[in-house]
Design a protein around this motif. Structure first.
Motif: not given
Length: 202
Positions: A23-24, A85-87, A101-103, A108-110
């Motif tokens: 995950t990124y 995916e969002i905190s 954001v972690v995906t 996609l995270s960016k």
């Protein structure tokens, strides 16, 4: 027991590395700026007001109307998926809010982080006439995975292996009903042992 520890560590580490997708993360920080007078003094009232607004900002930034637009722009399936995916966090004693954001896709995270903060700031300006929110740390693209934690899971596997090894040894001792010496034989049979054969070494 040592073998089980090694096997547990290998299973935990290799299983994590090859079976769980990396995950990124990408993050963005926004800051509620206080009003500054023409003489260069910070308005204390606006600072106090911003501090009270922080919790509202943390809630509003992940509201459905914001995330539904983000989902359309980024191609994410649903708002519920985005929320997973969002905190959102707040740096203590500041009016800075960080969106993380972690995906499983670095780009996609960016894209989600960028779309979320931009959409939120635009909505705040249009609907609430709030214009003192600035992006102080823009989302960056990173191909360095933030998870899964191979070393940590390998350590957990090793500890579990050690625990299983210890449990196996204890069970072997508890389940062993053999008579090991003359005293145990006398206690078990209730009669004295008249003869005991010595153990002969090879």
């Amino acid at each position: 027991m040592t073998l089980l520890t090694v096997i547990g560590g290998l299973v935990g580490g290799l299983g994590t590395k090859f079976l769980i997708k990396p995950t990124y993360a990408s993050s963005a920080s926004i800051f509620l700026t206080p009003m500054v007078s023409d003489a260069g003094y910070v308005d204390v009232n606006s600072m106090n007001s911003n501090e009270k607004l922080v919790n509202n900002v943390m809630t509003l930034i992940v509201q459905n109307n914001i995330l539904s637009q983000v989902a359309r722009e980024t191609g994410v399936g649903s708002v519920e998926e985005l929320k997973k995916e969002i905190s959102v966090t707040n740096t203590p004693n500041t009016t800075m809010v960080t969106l993380n954001v972690v995906t499983e896709d670095a780009k996609l995270s960016k894209a989600i982080a960028t779309s979320t903060v931009n959409t939120f700031i635009d909505q705040m300006k249009d609907t609430l006439n709030v214009s003192n929110i600035e992006i102080v740390d823009k989302p960056r693209l990173s191909y360095v995975p933030v998870g899964p934690h191979v070393k940590r899971n390998a350590l957990i596997g090793a500890v579990l292996g050690l625990g299983l090894g210890g449990l196996y040894v204890v069970l072997q001792i508890v389940m062993d009903k053999r008579l090991k010496n003359k005293e145990e034989a006398e206690n078990y049979l209730g009669i004295p042992v008249l003869c005991e054969l010595p153990v002969l070494d090879d």
